[in-house]
Design a protein around this motif. Sequence first.
Motif, PDB file in Angstrom:
ATOM      1  N   LYS A  65       0.808  -1.227   0.000  1.00 34.69           N
ATOM      2  CA  LYS A  65       0.000   0.000   0.000  1.00 34.69           C
ATOM      3  C   LYS A  65       0.836   1.269   0.000  1.00 34.69           C
ATOM      4  O   LYS A  65       0.407   2.300  -0.484  1.00 34.69           O
ATOM      5  N   LYS A  66       2.039   1.223   0.558  1.00 39.23           N
ATOM      6  CA  LYS A  66       2.878   2.420   0.671  1.00 39.23           C
ATOM      7  C   LYS A  66       3.980   2.425  -0.379  1.00 39.23           C
ATOM      8  O   LYS A  66       4.371   1.378  -0.884  1.00 39.23           O
ATOM      9  N   LYS A  67       4.488   3.616  -0.658  1.00 41.53           N
ATOM     10  CA  LYS A  67       5.628   3.758  -1.559  1.00 41.53           C
ATOM     11  C   LYS A  67       6.906   3.369  -0.828  1.00 41.53           C
ATOM     12  O   LYS A  67       6.961   3.376   0.402  1.00 41.53           O
ATOM     13  N   LEU A  68       7.936   3.070  -1.602  1.00 49.99           N
ATOM     14  CA  LEU A  68       9.257   2.794  -1.049  1.00 49.99           C
ATOM     15  C   LEU A  68      10.162   3.962  -1.411  1.00 49.99           C
ATOM     16  O   LEU A  68      10.319   4.293  -2.581  1.00 49.99           O
ATOM     17  N   CYS A  69      10.728   4.589  -0.410  1.00 51.59           N
ATOM     18  CA  CYS A  69      11.656   5.694  -0.625  1.00 51.59           C
ATOM     19  C   CYS A  69      13.049   5.185  -0.262  1.00 51.59           C
ATOM     20  O   CYS A  69      13.328   4.892   0.897  1.00 51.59           O
ATOM     21  N   TRP A  70      13.901   5.083  -1.276  1.00 45.97           N
ATOM     22  CA  TRP A  70      15.250   4.542  -1.086  1.00 45.97           C
ATOM     23  C   TRP A  70      16.210   5.683  -0.792  1.00 45.97           C
ATOM     24  O   TRP A  70      16.342   6.614  -1.587  1.00 45.97           O
ATOM     25  N   VAL A  71      16.872   5.630   0.351  1.00 44.78           N
ATOM     26  CA  VAL A  71      17.884   6.621   0.726  1.00 44.78           C
ATOM     27  C   VAL A  71      19.227   6.081   0.246  1.00 44.78           C
ATOM     28  O   VAL A  71      19.665   5.025   0.697  1.00 44.78           O
ATOM     29  N   VAL A  72      19.846   6.803  -0.686  1.00 44.49           N
ATOM     30  CA  VAL A  72      21.072   6.333  -1.329  1.00 44.49           C
ATOM     31  C   VAL A  72      22.217   7.305  -1.096  1.00 44.49           C
ATOM     32  O   VAL A  72      22.014   8.427  -0.622  1.00 44.49           O
ATOM     33  N   ALA A  73      23.416   6.877  -1.459  1.00 44.63           N
ATOM     34  CA  ALA A  73      24.624   7.661  -1.182  1.00 44.63           C
ATOM     35  C   ALA A  73      24.791   8.862  -2.107  1.00 44.63           C
ATOM     36  O   ALA A  73      25.313   9.890  -1.689  1.00 44.63           O
ATOM     37  N   ASP A  74      24.371   8.741  -3.367  1.00 39.99           N
ATOM     38  CA  ASP A  74      24.583   9.862  -4.289  1.00 39.99           C
ATOM     39  C   ASP A  74      23.513   9.909  -5.374  1.00 39.99           C
ATOM     40  O   ASP A  74      22.685   9.000  -5.499  1.00 39.99           O
ATOM     41  N   ASP A  75      23.545  10.988  -6.156  1.00 42.04           N
ATOM     42  CA  ASP A  75      22.532  11.212  -7.172  1.00 42.04           C
ATOM     43  C   ASP A  75      22.616  10.197  -8.318  1.00 42.04           C
ATOM     44  O   ASP A  75      21.609   9.876  -8.938  1.00 42.04           O
ATOM     45  N   GLU A  76      23.801   9.685  -8.600  1.00 42.40           N
ATOM     46  CA  GLU A  76      23.958   8.686  -9.655  1.00 42.40           C
ATOM     47  C   GLU A  76      23.160   7.421  -9.325  1.00 42.40           C
ATOM     48  O   GLU A  76      22.486   6.852 -10.195  1.00 42.40           O
ATOM     49  N   ILE A  77      23.210   6.985  -8.085  1.00 44.45           N
ATOM     50  CA  ILE A  77      22.454   5.802  -7.659  1.00 44.45           C
ATOM     51  C   ILE A  77      20.958   6.105  -7.696  1.00 44.45           C
ATOM     52  O   ILE A  77      20.164   5.279  -8.155  1.00 44.45           O
ATOM     53  N   ARG A  78      20.568   7.287  -7.257  1.00 46.43           N
ATOM     54  CA  ARG A  78      19.147   7.670  -7.288  1.00 46.43           C
ATOM     55  C   ARG A  78      18.604   7.630  -8.713  1.00 46.43           C
ATOM     56  O   ARG A  78      17.518   7.114  -8.965  1.00 46.43           O
ATOM     57  N   ARG A  79      19.361   8.148  -9.666  1.00 48.38           N
ATOM     58  CA  ARG A  79      18.931   8.134 -11.072  1.00 48.38           C
ATOM     59  C   ARG A  79      18.852   6.708 -11.615  1.00 48.38           C
ATOM     60  O   ARG A  79      17.936   6.371 -12.371  1.00 48.38           O
ATOM     61  N   ALA A  80      19.800   5.855 -11.245  1.00 54.26           N
ATOM     62  CA  ALA A  80      19.796   4.467 -11.718  1.00 54.26           C
ATOM     63  C   ALA A  80      18.549   3.726 -11.227  1.00 54.26           C
ATOM     64  O   ALA A  80      17.956   2.940 -11.972  1.00 54.26           O
ATOM     65  N   ILE A  81      18.135   3.988 -10.014  1.00 54.26           N
ATOM     66  CA  ILE A  81      16.941   3.341  -9.461  1.00 54.26           C
ATOM     67  C   ILE A  81      15.679   3.883 -10.124  1.00 54.26           C
ATOM     68  O   ILE A  81      14.738   3.148 -10.397  1.00 54.26           O
ATOM     69  N   SER A  82      15.656   5.164 -10.421  1.00 56.14           N
ATOM     70  CA  SER A  82      14.447   5.785 -10.971  1.00 56.14           C
ATOM     71  C   SER A  82      14.175   5.378 -12.419  1.00 56.14           C
ATOM     72  O   SER A  82      13.086   5.620 -12.932  1.00 56.14           O
ATOM     73  N   ILE A  83      15.123   4.737 -13.093  1.00 58.37           N
ATOM     74  CA  ILE A  83      14.937   4.289 -14.471  1.00 58.37           C
ATOM     75  C   ILE A  83      13.741   3.349 -14.585  1.00 58.37           C
ATOM     76  O   ILE A  83      13.027   3.351 -15.582  1.00 58.37           O
ATOM     77  N   LEU A  84      13.505   2.555 -13.558  1.00 60.66           N
ATOM     78  CA  LEU A  84      12.408   1.593 -13.579  1.00 60.66           C
ATOM     79  C   LEU A  84      11.051   2.277 -13.698  1.00 60.66           C
ATOM     80  O   LEU A  84      10.126   1.736 -14.279  1.00 60.66           O
TER      81      LEU A  84
END
Length: 104
Positions: free
Chosen positions: A63-82
């Motif tokens: 029911k809830k979203k998953l918010c991933w706390v990552v080390a840098d913006d490159e990792i955040r962008r890689a996850i958001s590709i999905l």
Amino acid sequence: METIKEIKLSNNKFNVFTDSSSLKLNYQDEPDRYVIDISDMNLLKATRIAILASTYCFINNFKKKLCWVVADDEIRRAISILRLRNVEGMVKAIELKPCMEYAS
């Protein structure tokens, strides 16, 4: 690639069970999302676990979203590709440690 068999939430741990191992991640339960800290993982490991766990939760109607706390913006962008509707990304704030200055 390992598949996720089950995800359980208990005692501030986001437990991910795969075919051959388990992973315990720290998380915070907020009203509309789970904030999961994977900031100590490198690009490949963080992206892999975030995409697999997010897909599992999407398929199993969490029911809830998953918010991933990552080390840098490159990792955040890689996850958001999905581009799953249940995924958010956040870069962990760098803690500034006090340093001493010497005056001469």
